[in-house]
Design an enzyme around this catalytic site. Structure first.
Site, PDB file in Angstrom:
ATOM      1  CG  HIS A   7       0.203  10.044 -39.970  1.00 20.35           C
ATOM      2  ND1 HIS A   7      -0.007   8.811 -39.817  1.00 20.35           N
ATOM      3  CD2 HIS A   7       0.084  10.317 -41.382  1.00 20.35           C
ATOM      4  CE1 HIS A   7      -0.184   8.096 -40.985  1.00 20.35           C
ATOM      5  NE2 HIS A   7      -0.422   9.005 -41.959  1.00 20.35           N
ATOM      6  CG  ASP A   8       2.553  15.412 -36.768  1.00 16.91           C
ATOM      7  OD1 ASP A   8       2.859  14.231 -36.721  1.00 16.91           O
ATOM      8  OD2 ASP A   8       3.572  16.366 -37.027  1.00 16.91           O
TER       9      ASP A   8
END
Length: 39
Positions: A36-37
């Site tokens: 996600h990052d």
């Protein structure tokens, strides 16, 4: 500093890892957060 979930380096505000390949003790959770990052 930013809050990072215990057992992880990538879950929370920012990350606590020194490089992309580093993961915390909760590896499955950490890999999900890392993905996600780095969208």
């Amino acid at each position: 500093g930013a809050f990072i979930m215990p057992g992880t380096l990538w879950c929370g505000a920012g990350n606590a890892a020194s490089d992309y390949s580093q993961l915390g003790t909760e590896k499955d959770t950490d890999m999900c957060c890392r993905d996600h990052d780095h969208c």
